[in-house]
Write an enzyme that holds these catalytic residues in place. Sequence first.
Site, PDB file in Angstrom:
ATOM      1  N   GLU A   1      -8.125   3.755 -12.513  1.00  0.00           N
ATOM      2  CA  GLU A   1      -7.469   2.781 -13.393  1.00  0.00           C
ATOM      3  C   GLU A   1      -8.216   2.513 -14.700  1.00  0.00           C
ATOM      4  O   GLU A   1      -8.494   1.364 -15.043  1.00  0.00           O
ATOM      5  CB  GLU A   1      -7.236   1.473 -12.614  1.00  0.00           C
ATOM      6  CG  GLU A   1      -6.403   1.713 -11.353  1.00  0.00           C
ATOM      7  CD  GLU A   1      -6.161   0.454 -10.514  1.00  0.00           C
ATOM      8  OE1 GLU A   1      -6.798  -0.575 -10.777  1.00  0.00           O
ATOM      9  OE2 GLU A   1      -5.327   0.525  -9.594  1.00  0.00           O
TER      10      GLU A   1
ATOM     11  N   ASN B   1      -7.451   8.637 -11.526  1.00  0.00           N
ATOM     12  CA  ASN B   1      -6.314   8.055 -10.809  1.00  0.00           C
ATOM     13  C   ASN B   1      -5.868   6.785 -11.534  1.00  0.00           C
ATOM     14  O   ASN B   1      -6.707   5.981 -11.945  1.00  0.00           O
ATOM     15  CB  ASN B   1      -6.829   7.713  -9.390  1.00  0.00           C
ATOM     16  CG  ASN B   1      -5.761   7.341  -8.401  1.00  0.00           C
ATOM     17  OD1 ASN B   1      -4.771   8.044  -8.268  1.00  0.00           O
ATOM     18  ND2 ASN B   1      -5.972   6.232  -7.670  1.00  0.00           N
TER      19      ASN B   1
ATOM     20  N   HIS C   1       2.848   3.032  -7.261  1.00  0.00           N
ATOM     21  CA  HIS C   1       3.241   1.755  -6.639  1.00  0.00           C
ATOM     22  C   HIS C   1       4.541   1.338  -7.321  1.00  0.00           C
ATOM     23  O   HIS C   1       4.524   0.705  -8.376  1.00  0.00           O
ATOM     24  CB  HIS C   1       2.151   0.705  -6.824  1.00  0.00           C
ATOM     25  CG  HIS C   1       0.895   1.041  -6.084  1.00  0.00           C
ATOM     26  ND1 HIS C   1       0.837   1.048  -4.708  1.00  0.00           N
ATOM     27  CD2 HIS C   1      -0.331   1.404  -6.516  1.00  0.00           C
ATOM     28  CE1 HIS C   1      -0.380   1.388  -4.323  1.00  0.00           C
ATOM     29  NE2 HIS C   1      -1.101   1.623  -5.396  1.00  0.00           N
TER      30      HIS C   1
ATOM     31  N   GLU D   1      -0.793   7.023  -4.079  1.00  0.00           N
ATOM     32  CA  GLU D   1      -0.702   5.695  -3.436  1.00  0.00           C
ATOM     33  C   GLU D   1       0.747   5.235  -3.344  1.00  0.00           C
ATOM     34  O   GLU D   1       1.047   4.056  -3.552  1.00  0.00           O
ATOM     35  CB  GLU D   1      -1.533   4.664  -4.217  1.00  0.00           C
ATOM     36  CG  GLU D   1      -2.994   5.071  -4.378  1.00  0.00           C
ATOM     37  CD  GLU D   1      -3.858   4.006  -5.041  1.00  0.00           C
ATOM     38  OE1 GLU D   1      -3.440   2.837  -5.123  1.00  0.00           O
ATOM     39  OE2 GLU D   1      -4.966   4.358  -5.476  1.00  0.00           O
TER      40      GLU D   1
ATOM     41  N   ASP E   1       4.053   3.641  -2.668  1.00  0.00           N
ATOM     42  CA  ASP E   1       4.822   2.668  -1.889  1.00  0.00           C
ATOM     43  C   ASP E   1       5.954   2.177  -2.773  1.00  0.00           C
ATOM     44  O   ASP E   1       5.884   2.274  -4.004  1.00  0.00           O
ATOM     45  CB  ASP E   1       3.979   1.520  -1.290  1.00  0.00           C
ATOM     46  CG  ASP E   1       3.082   0.803  -2.264  1.00  0.00           C
ATOM     47  OD1 ASP E   1       3.373   0.812  -3.480  1.00  0.00           O
ATOM     48  OD2 ASP E   1       2.081   0.207  -1.817  1.00  0.00           O
TER      49      ASP E   1
HETATM   50  C1  XIL Z   1      -5.773  -2.188  -2.337  1.00  0.00           C
HETATM   51  C2  XIL Z   1      -5.928  -2.259  -0.828  1.00  0.00           C
HETATM   52  O1  XIL Z   1      -4.821  -1.627  -0.213  1.00  0.00           O
HETATM   53  C3  XIL Z   1      -6.035  -3.700  -0.371  1.00  0.00           C
HETATM   54  O2  XIL Z   1      -6.304  -3.768   1.017  1.00  0.00           O
HETATM   55  C4  XIL Z   1      -7.137  -4.407  -1.153  1.00  0.00           C
HETATM   56  O3  XIL Z   1      -7.174  -5.770  -0.799  1.00  0.00           O
HETATM   57  C5  XIL Z   1      -6.917  -4.250  -2.635  1.00  0.00           C
HETATM   58  O4  XIL Z   1      -6.827  -2.884  -2.965  1.00  0.00           O
HETATM   59  N1  XIL Z   1      -4.729   0.579  -6.492  1.00  0.00           N
HETATM   60  C6  XIL Z   1      -5.764   1.198  -5.819  1.00  0.00           C
HETATM   61  C7  XIL Z   1      -6.081   0.804  -4.435  1.00  0.00           C
HETATM   62  O5  XIL Z   1      -6.342   2.148  -6.346  1.00  0.00           O
HETATM   63  O6  XIL Z   1      -7.445   0.911  -4.143  1.00  0.00           O
HETATM   64  C8  XIL Z   1      -5.609  -0.605  -4.146  1.00  0.00           C
HETATM   65  O7  XIL Z   1      -5.813  -0.836  -2.750  1.00  0.00           O
HETATM   66  C9  XIL Z   1      -4.169  -0.773  -4.527  1.00  0.00           C
HETATM   67  C10 XIL Z   1      -3.984  -0.541  -6.001  1.00  0.00           C
END
Ligand code: XIL
Length: 453
Positions: free
Chosen positions: A164, A205, A241, A269, A271
């Site tokens: 990020e 990422n 996300h 990641e 979702d």
């Molecule tokens: C999230 C985890 O899933 C949670 O359990 C934690 O509290 C916060 O982080 N981007 C990322 C991940 O790169 O590491 C994050 O994971 C979600 C957003």
Amino acid sequence: MRSLRSGFSPASLLTGAATLATLGALLVAAPAAQAADTPLRDLAAAKGKAIGTAVTGSKLTGTYGDIAGAQFNWLTPGNAMKWETVEPSRGTYNWAEADQIVAFAQAHNQQVRGHTLVWHSQNPDWLENGTWTPAELSTLLQDHISTEVTRYKGRLAAWDVVNEPFNEDGTYRSTLWYNGLGADYIAQALTWARAADPSAKLYINDYNVEGVNAKSTALYNLVKSLKERGVPIDGVGLQAHLILGQVPATFQQNIQRFADLGVDVAITELDIRMQLPAIEAKLTQQAADYKAVLDACVAVTGCSGVTVWGFTDSDSWIPDVFEGYGAATPYDENYVPKPAYHAIATALGGTTTPPTGACTATYGVTSQWNTGFTGQVRIACSGAALSAWRVSWSFGAGQRITQAWNATCTQTGTAVSCANASYNGTVTNGGSVTFGFNGAWSGTNPVPAVTLG
Ligand code: XIL
């Protein structure tokens, strides 16, 4: 026993032994049909793709462990490899969960994506609150990367080295690293990671970089310039996300332009969150969205695969972070595959979905406050149908139902039983019915196992 909803029509109540027997037969058909499905990891392997999931080490037993091991060929530790986890106080390391996940992956013939080495979030307080000269900061970062990457040398297939780094407008995010070391912290981190493990693929990422936009273009320009400078960069991670119904139209085009730079692209990641409750129409849209993401990755040779950020709604970060949202993963809280699961299987070339002969009930808490909560139960049928239903569970932590709608609920001690109302006993093949209730709780409010029938 007290009745919590009047207006119930006895005509639709499940009373006759014959009806019960029919219902029982419909229900037992479910597990066998699901077990016959080809696991996602086999479908993905046949297409040369990774299908991964983020995992929580402590949960890798029982059903959670079974599914993580059987369905996925890549794992990402959800939190176990972050700096605050591995070095909570300076010089004190805790590798327990990370080691456990790597061992689980090896035992299940899975690859591991290390996550993550350089980030603005989930850093330990001692690091975040310290006062460091640029030289000290540089040494801290180099030591961290060398220590962690070396520990897992040869055992991780990829690392999200930098996480990020960009703002939404494509400028660099103001972080401990950027402010102290300038933009070149990214090149340095990649170089140190390569030195520690030459066999791991090194990624940058980020989120909101799935479509073509200012942020993804900044990432594109960075990767292009790193390659031109000879800095080791093997891939970009598009976190994905996403919000229901909002898969960017330029997703595949964006994956392709990164692939054309000569780097791997991974969806890291995935979702897809929705506003709760998760009614049927939303789950259907979610399946279409999951399929669109998988289709885009399958269509581009340089897309190495897709990782979901938790495979079950019971292990998703979404409800904690996005108020009122949830149901973002391919399995529900009770490990029942949702339409999204079958959409992933279909996109990967699967043919045996969805299962036949199943009606299932799924319990969820849609909101919760200091003394009360609102719950919801969804009864869904696929390859089967119901003309009446009853859902039962036990409130082991002392919860009490105070009010119910779209069902008649009674509670005796810890035992709760909810039957259909006069107007919603029918659940068609492919259809679903939802009822809700308010309850009181104190201490804890765990999700109970529910029984349909
Ligand atoms: C999230 C985890 O899933 C949670 O359990 C934690 O509290 C916060 O982080 N981007 C990322 C991940 O790169 O590491 C994050 O994971 C979600 C957003």
